[in-house]
Structures are given as structure tokens and as C-alpha cells.
Design an enzyme around this catalytic site. Sequence first.
Site, short mmCIF file in Angstrom:
data_model
loop_
_atom_site.label_atom_id
_atom_site.label_comp_id
_atom_site.label_asym_id
_atom_site.label_seq_id
_atom_site.Cartn_x
_atom_site.Cartn_y
_atom_site.Cartn_z
N TYR A 67 0.83 -1.21 0.00
CA TYR A 67 0.00 0.00 0.00
C TYR A 67 0.86 1.26 0.00
O TYR A 67 0.50 2.27 -0.60
CB TYR A 67 -0.98 -0.02 1.18
CG TYR A 67 -2.20 -0.85 0.88
CD1 TYR A 67 -2.26 -2.20 1.23
CD2 TYR A 67 -3.28 -0.32 0.17
CE1 TYR A 67 -3.36 -2.98 0.90
CE2 TYR A 67 -4.38 -1.09 -0.16
CZ TYR A 67 -4.41 -2.42 0.20
OH TYR A 67 -5.50 -3.19 -0.14
N VAL A 103 -9.81 4.08 -4.78
CA VAL A 103 -9.30 4.55 -3.48
C VAL A 103 -8.22 5.61 -3.68
O VAL A 103 -7.50 5.95 -2.75
CB VAL A 103 -8.73 3.34 -2.68
CG1 VAL A 103 -9.84 2.34 -2.35
CG2 VAL A 103 -7.60 2.63 -3.45
N HIS A 119 -15.08 2.10 -1.34
CA HIS A 119 -14.01 1.21 -0.91
C HIS A 119 -12.93 1.93 -0.13
O HIS A 119 -11.82 1.40 0.04
CB HIS A 119 -13.39 0.49 -2.12
CG HIS A 119 -14.33 -0.46 -2.79
ND1 HIS A 119 -14.14 -0.96 -4.04
CD2 HIS A 119 -15.51 -1.00 -2.36
CE1 HIS A 119 -15.14 -1.77 -4.36
NE2 HIS A 119 -15.98 -1.79 -3.37
N GLY A 187 -15.48 2.59 -16.41
CA GLY A 187 -14.17 2.04 -16.06
C GLY A 187 -14.19 0.98 -15.00
O GLY A 187 -13.31 0.90 -14.16
P1 OAD Z 1 -10.96 -3.71 -12.74
O1 OAD Z 1 -9.49 -3.73 -12.97
O2 OAD Z 1 -11.67 -4.98 -12.35
O3 OAD Z 1 -11.70 -3.19 -14.06
C1 OAD Z 1 -11.26 -2.02 -14.69
C2 OAD Z 1 -12.06 -1.89 -15.98
O4 OAD Z 1 -11.65 -0.68 -16.59
C3 OAD Z 1 -11.78 -3.01 -16.96
O5 OAD Z 1 -13.01 -3.51 -17.45
C4 OAD Z 1 -10.99 -2.33 -18.09
O6 OAD Z 1 -11.33 -2.84 -19.36
C5 OAD Z 1 -11.47 -0.92 -17.97
N1 OAD Z 1 -10.50 0.10 -18.43
C6 OAD Z 1 -9.16 0.06 -18.40
N2 OAD Z 1 -8.64 1.21 -18.89
C7 OAD Z 1 -9.71 1.99 -19.22
C8 OAD Z 1 -9.84 3.29 -19.77
N3 OAD Z 1 -8.76 4.05 -20.08
N4 OAD Z 1 -11.09 3.78 -19.98
C9 OAD Z 1 -12.19 3.04 -19.69
N5 OAD Z 1 -12.13 1.79 -19.16
C10 OAD Z 1 -10.89 1.29 -18.93
O7 OAD Z 1 -11.22 -2.59 -11.66
P2 OAD Z 1 -12.58 -2.32 -10.90
O8 OAD Z 1 -13.76 -2.72 -11.72
O9 OAD Z 1 -12.52 -0.93 -10.41
O10 OAD Z 1 -12.16 -3.43 -4.62
O11 OAD Z 1 -12.48 -3.30 -9.65
C11 OAD Z 1 -13.53 -3.20 -8.71
C12 OAD Z 1 -13.00 -3.56 -7.39
O12 OAD Z 1 -12.37 -4.84 -7.46
C13 OAD Z 1 -11.91 -2.66 -6.85
O13 OAD Z 1 -12.42 -1.48 -6.30
C14 OAD Z 1 -11.34 -3.55 -5.76
C15 OAD Z 1 -11.50 -4.93 -6.33
O14 OAD Z 1 -12.18 -5.77 -5.45
C16 OAD Z 1 -11.51 -3.53 -3.41
O15 OAD Z 1 -10.30 -3.55 -3.36
C17 OAD Z 1 -12.40 -3.61 -2.26
#
Ligand code: OAD
Length: 245
Positions: A67, A103, A119, A187
Site C-alpha cells: 500500500y 481509493v 471502498h 471504467g
Molecule cells: P478492474 O481492474 O476490475 O476493471 C477495470 C475496468 O476498466 C476493466 O473492465 C478495463 O477494461 C477498464 N478500463 C481500463 N482502462 C480503461 C480506460 N482508459 N477507460 C475506460 N475503461 C478502462 O477494476 P474495478 O472494476 O474498479 O475493490 O475493480 C472493482 C474492485 O475490485 C476494486 O475497487 C477492488 C476490487 O475488489 C476492493 O479492493 C475492495
Amino acid sequence: MEYPPELISTLRSASRLAVLTGAGVSQESGLRTFRDAQAGLWSQYRPEDLATPEAFQRDPRLVWDWYAMRREKVNAAEPNPGHFALVALEQRIPHFTLITQNVDGLHQKAGSLAVIELHGNITRVKCSLCGLAAGSWQDNGVQVPSCGCCAGLLRPDVVWFGEQLPRAELEQAVAAARSCQVFFSVGTSGVVHPAAALAHAAKNNAAVVVEVNAEATPLTPRVDYALHGKSGEILPGLVRAVWGE
Ligand code: OAD
């Protein structure tokens, strides 16, 4: 990108808009998304194996260092045009709610005023025992810094896998999803609940649902508009298409 005329007219007349963002909205600020492969010495670990109470129990120094590395990257990161486009939406839509799974605090850095952090926030640190916030700490590089009040180990103020989301924030987010006219999912891979359920709650309440994401997700079949590409390009373009600047 061409934007559907019906979406443009819907946004022009909307008064209640809710947005859920995920790591993808910060990707163009140089921050890895949650499921991106990790780099360097961290490549041997999966985030899912580090962001847990069990990992912290087992090896607090490893989790603390992971972190600390991410906090440094977040502090050096700047908002991108996608973050600023969401600030523009907040200024133009009477009842605008921004809900984030991120975060990194980049929405606030960009000027978003009302941000619901589902989160937590990596730049905030708290005691793992009494929960007291820690504004500063000494890190000798060996023991994880401890609380000034109860000597518990300090930890990042983020939600780990298996932990409850902050109740007030979750209730606010659900209420916004249930009452909005338009819901944006930006995103996020839409696989982590309960955040992933918000778009479905909006859909079930007859909101127009828009997905802005680099690729298709499990949500895509249910949305009214799937705008696939970079949020840092799509969102500013949409604001220009609707409000002309
Ligand atoms: P992910 O890494 O799961 O998903 C990110 C998404 O953003 C993917 O579908 C990518 O295709 C997309 N992406 C990447 N670059 C992009 C861009 N420039 N423009 C638009 N889209 C883009 O991340 P999250 O969905 O945020 O929680 O993950 C959700 C949660 O999973 C996180 O907050 C974390 C984890 O559990 C905790 O840590 C509690």
C-alpha cells in the site's frame, strides 16, 4: 466518436444522474487497474491475495509496503480528462451523484465535490484495532507503524476483500441508483459486489444505463448504451456533444 442523438437529448433534459466509477477511469492517469498485471517485485502477487485481512494478519509488513508503494503512485498521479468531464457533469446536472470504487482520491483532486467512496481511500491510514485515524506515522522500515493510542498496527483505510463496505456510503449509493434517471458505469469490470449491483438497481428502476468502458463486461448486455473506449476520451466528447463546450 459519434454519440447516439437520443442519449444526447436524454442528458440535456436529465436532472438526476448517478455515476459509478472503477479503476479504468484512473488508468489514463497512469494508475494500474485492479486486475492489470502488477509490475516489478509485486508481479509475483495478485492484488486479491494482498488486499485481505488474512494477508495483513499473516504478513503485515508485506501488505503495508504494497500500500505504501501504491500510495506513492497515487500521490504522484494527476486527474485525467475523464475525471474533469465528471466535474463538468456535476456542474451541469442538478442532482448528480458520483460513486467510486477507487481509493485514489483523483475525483476529489479533479474538483468533484460530492464523492461517495465505497471502498475507502488509500491516502487515509487508520489503526487496525481501534480504528483511530492516523495523520502521520514513523516508519522504521521494519515494524509496521503502530497506533498512537492503543499500539495496534496501522493499516490503509480501504475496504479489503471480505470486509463490509461503509454502511452510510453504500446506502447513499443505492438510494442514488434507485432514484436516478440516467446511470453511468465507467471504467469498471462490474464483477465486484455490491458495487456491481448498482447498475442493475438503476435499470430495475427504469433509468437509462450507459456503460463507458475499454471492453465489454457482464453488464454490457443490460445497458441501453455501450460506449466502448477510453473514458478520458469518451466522457469529454460526450460533455461537448451535449453542452457544446
Ligand atoms: P478492474 O481492474 O476490475 O476493471 C477495470 C475496468 O476498466 C476493466 O473492465 C478495463 O477494461 C477498464 N478500463 C481500463 N482502462 C480503461 C480506460 N482508459 N477507460 C475506460 N475503461 C478502462 O477494476 P474495478 O472494476 O474498479 O475493490 O475493480 C472493482 C474492485 O475490485 C476494486 O475497487 C477492488 C476490487 O475488489 C476492493 O479492493 C475492495
